[in-house]
Design a protein around this motif. Structure first.
Motif, short mmCIF file in Angstrom:
data_model
loop_
_atom_site.label_atom_id
_atom_site.label_comp_id
_atom_site.label_asym_id
_atom_site.label_seq_id
_atom_site.Cartn_x
_atom_site.Cartn_y
_atom_site.Cartn_z
N ILE A 127 -34.88 6.49 32.43
CA ILE A 127 -34.27 5.32 31.80
C ILE A 127 -35.25 4.15 31.83
O ILE A 127 -35.46 3.46 30.83
CB ILE A 127 -32.96 4.93 32.50
N ALA A 128 -35.86 3.93 33.00
CA ALA A 128 -36.81 2.83 33.15
C ALA A 128 -38.06 3.03 32.31
O ALA A 128 -38.54 2.12 31.64
CB ALA A 128 -37.20 2.69 34.64
N LEU A 129 -38.58 4.27 32.28
CA LEU A 129 -39.81 4.56 31.56
C LEU A 129 -39.66 4.29 30.07
O LEU A 129 -40.54 3.70 29.44
CB LEU A 129 -40.20 6.02 31.78
N ASN A 130 -38.54 4.70 29.49
CA ASN A 130 -38.36 4.54 28.05
C ASN A 130 -38.14 3.11 27.62
O ASN A 130 -38.24 2.78 26.44
CB ASN A 130 -37.24 5.47 27.57
N SER A 131 -37.87 2.23 28.58
CA SER A 131 -37.82 0.81 28.29
C SER A 131 -39.21 0.28 27.98
O SER A 131 -39.37 -0.76 27.34
CB SER A 131 -37.23 0.05 29.48
N MET A 132 -40.24 1.01 28.41
CA MET A 132 -41.63 0.66 28.11
C MET A 132 -42.14 1.41 26.88
O MET A 132 -42.80 0.84 26.02
CB MET A 132 -42.54 0.99 29.31
N VAL A 133 -41.83 2.68 26.78
CA VAL A 133 -42.43 3.56 25.78
C VAL A 133 -42.13 3.10 24.35
O VAL A 133 -43.05 2.92 23.53
CB VAL A 133 -41.94 5.01 25.97
N ALA A 134 -40.86 2.92 24.04
CA ALA A 134 -40.49 2.58 22.65
C ALA A 134 -41.03 1.22 22.21
O ALA A 134 -41.60 1.10 21.12
CB ALA A 134 -38.97 2.64 22.49
N PRO A 135 -40.89 0.14 23.01
CA PRO A 135 -41.42 -1.15 22.57
C PRO A 135 -42.94 -1.19 22.43
O PRO A 135 -43.48 -1.87 21.57
CB PRO A 135 -40.95 -2.12 23.67
N ILE A 136 -43.66 -0.46 23.30
CA ILE A 136 -45.13 -0.49 23.25
C ILE A 136 -45.63 0.09 21.93
O ILE A 136 -46.49 -0.49 21.26
CB ILE A 136 -45.74 0.25 24.46
N VAL A 137 -45.11 1.25 21.55
CA VAL A 137 -45.60 1.87 20.32
C VAL A 137 -45.23 1.04 19.09
O VAL A 137 -45.92 1.08 18.07
CB VAL A 137 -45.08 3.32 20.20
N ALA A 138 -44.16 0.24 19.20
CA ALA A 138 -43.74 -0.60 18.06
C ALA A 138 -44.74 -1.71 17.76
O ALA A 138 -44.69 -2.30 16.68
CB ALA A 138 -42.36 -1.20 18.33
N PHE A 139 -45.65 -2.02 18.69
CA PHE A 139 -46.68 -3.02 18.42
C PHE A 139 -47.51 -2.64 17.19
O PHE A 139 -48.01 -3.51 16.47
CB PHE A 139 -47.61 -3.20 19.62
N ILE A 140 -47.68 -1.33 16.96
CA ILE A 140 -48.46 -0.88 15.79
C ILE A 140 -47.77 -1.31 14.51
O ILE A 140 -48.39 -1.86 13.60
CB ILE A 140 -48.65 0.65 15.82
N ALA A 141 -46.46 -1.05 14.41
CA ALA A 141 -45.71 -1.44 13.22
C ALA A 141 -45.59 -2.95 13.10
O ALA A 141 -45.63 -3.51 12.00
CB ALA A 141 -44.32 -0.81 13.25
N ASP A 142 -45.46 -3.64 14.24
CA ASP A 142 -45.28 -5.10 14.24
C ASP A 142 -46.54 -5.84 13.81
O ASP A 142 -46.48 -6.82 13.06
CB ASP A 142 -44.90 -5.60 15.64
N LYS A 143 -47.71 -5.39 14.29
CA LYS A 143 -48.89 -6.23 14.24
C LYS A 143 -50.11 -5.65 13.54
O LYS A 143 -51.03 -6.38 13.20
CB LYS A 143 -49.29 -6.61 15.69
N ALA A 144 -50.17 -4.34 13.36
CA ALA A 144 -51.39 -3.74 12.80
C ALA A 144 -51.42 -3.88 11.27
O ALA A 144 -50.51 -3.43 10.59
CB ALA A 144 -51.48 -2.26 13.17
N PRO A 145 -52.48 -4.52 10.71
CA PRO A 145 -52.63 -4.57 9.25
C PRO A 145 -52.73 -3.15 8.70
O PRO A 145 -53.32 -2.26 9.33
CB PRO A 145 -53.94 -5.32 9.05
N LYS A 146 -52.16 -2.92 7.52
CA LYS A 146 -52.12 -1.56 6.96
C LYS A 146 -53.51 -0.95 6.83
O LYS A 146 -53.70 0.24 7.07
CB LYS A 146 -51.42 -1.60 5.60
#
Length: 416
Positions: A127-146
């Motif tokens: 439970i604790a680990l997945n609180s990190m996993v999902a938000p971290i990978v979302a940085f790519i969609a949030d911030k990476a230029p195409k």
């Protein structure tokens, strides 16, 4: 705004986002090295100390429970981070919360002395680990230029290929001093995670408007996507699941493969685990660095992922030839190369098949849930085969899983 200011803004947009890349890399290492080091080596070693005669079955039971808990936690926590508005951003609060709670779980893992205690602790850890996993990978969609998505994904890929071998290399030095190894991983988690968050610099999003969800919209925010172009999305999910599961059919039992299948002593097993980890590290990082820029240059994601999956399958079959360490080293060389190339472009592929940008963390979390599920589904498959037929037959099964995974990836239409 005058022309010179516009020119400066355009130039900044065209600059490669190195801070984002390295921040993503360190954030990933923050949870991956400790998790894989403990999960693949120290946890099986602790189980072997407590219940040596039931160790294979217990690892499988633990993996099953962890898979169920991780599935639910990943979806819910990813969705909640998509909906978060705070002075610290929408991802940071969840990552920091996950870091603190995983550290607490690691600490109590050093204290438990029963199999029941381990199962409860590891479930809470998921439970604790997945609180990190999902938000971290979302940085790519949030911030990476195409235009740089492939190369930013390569930073993630480098991290994936550093995490597994480095985690195993560190853990292999603490097989007889399990608690000391866990404390080392706790320190590394804090250092890497904090450094990564500083580099990413995901500041306040208090001005963002998050739409209020009601009825079916609320339900859809917390479930697997059912609207939009979901065909390619699910092909990516199950292709990844088969790839990762095949990997962990072997690495989930790598300590036992050396000890029970190859009849080596614990000291020799430790030595060979270290050699295998070095091979994985060198080949993985080399091909991870290569993959992202190649994908950006030739605009080819699907083919690179599919070919990598096939190469992994070829490597997985080799240890079935004979129960000698060289076969595991050959597996490490081919699988390390495959994982390097795969992980370097996989996240770019995942972002490209998302059904909706509004649920990016939740949906990317579902795709990357294949990592978590594969890490537990693989050992479950392996334990069934070992119980029925012995260790030798887990290797061709892993190869077949990779073949089907590659076919699913090639069926994706939306991405070249």
């Amino acid at each position: 705004m005058d022309k010179s200011q516009l020119a400066i803004e355009d130039e900044s947009k065209n600059k490669f986002p190195y801070r984002l890349g390295f921040g993503l890399l360190f954030c990933l290492l923050g949870w991956l090295i400790p998790y894989l080091g403990v999960n693949s080596t120290l946890l099986p070693a602790k189980i072997q100390q407590i219940a040596p005669d039931q160790k294979v079955q217990i690892v499988a039971l633990l993996a099953t429970i962890a898979m169920i808990v991780a599935t639910i936690a990943n979806i819910i926590e990813g969705a909640l981070s998509d909906l978060t508005v705070s002075r610290w951003g929408k991802r940071n609060p969840w990552i920091v919360l996950g870091m603190i709670t995983t550290l607490i779980c690691f600490f109590f893992l050093t204290k438990v002395k029963t199999i029941t205690g381990i199962i409860v602790n590891w479930s809470l850890f998921q439970i604790a680990l997945n609180s990190m996993v999902a938000p971290i990978v979302a940085f790519i969609a949030d911030k990476a230029p195409k235009k740089y998505r492939g190369s930013i994904s390569a930073f993630y890929g480098v991290g994936m290929n550093i995490g597994a071998p480095v985690g195993t290399m560190i853990a292999s030095q603490y097989i007889t001093k399990i608690n000391s190894g866990i404390y080392v991983f706790m320190i590394l988690e804090v250092i890497f995670t904090i450094l990564g968050l500083i580099l990413v610099g995901d500041g306040s999003n208090k001005g963002d408007k998050v739409k209020k969800l009601k009825g079916s919209e609320l339900l859809e925010a917390f479930i697997f996507p059912i609207h939009g172009d979901v065909r390619d999305f699910y092909l990516a999910v199950f292709g990844k699941l088969l790839f990762v599961s095949a990997q962990y059919v072997i690495t989930g039992y790598q300590l036992y493969i050396f000890v029970d299948y190859m009849n080596l002593s614990s000291a020799n097993a430790t030595h060979n685990l270290s050699i295998m980890s070095i091979i994985l590290l060198i080949t993985g990082v080399f091909f991870a660095i290569l993959g992202g820029p190649l994908a950006d240059k030739f605009h080819s994601l699907k083919l690179l992922v599919a070919v990598s999956t096939v190469v992994m399958g070829i490597g997985a079959v080799i240890p079935a030839i004979e129960p000698l360490p060289w076969t595991m080293f050959a597996y490490a060389a081919l699988s390390g190369s495959a994982m390097g190339m795969y992980n370097s472009v996989d996240q770019a592929l995942n972002v490209s098949v998302l059904p909706s940008s509004e649920n990016s963390a939740k949906d990317l979390g579902i795709v990357n849930l294949a990592n978590s599920l594969g890490q537990v589904f693989g050992p479950i498959v392996a334990s069934i085969i070992i119980a029925e037929s012995g260790y030798k037959f887990i290797f061709p099964i892993a190869g077949i899983m990779c073949l089907f995974g590659a076919i699913l990836i090639l069926m994706i239409k939306k991405v070249h």
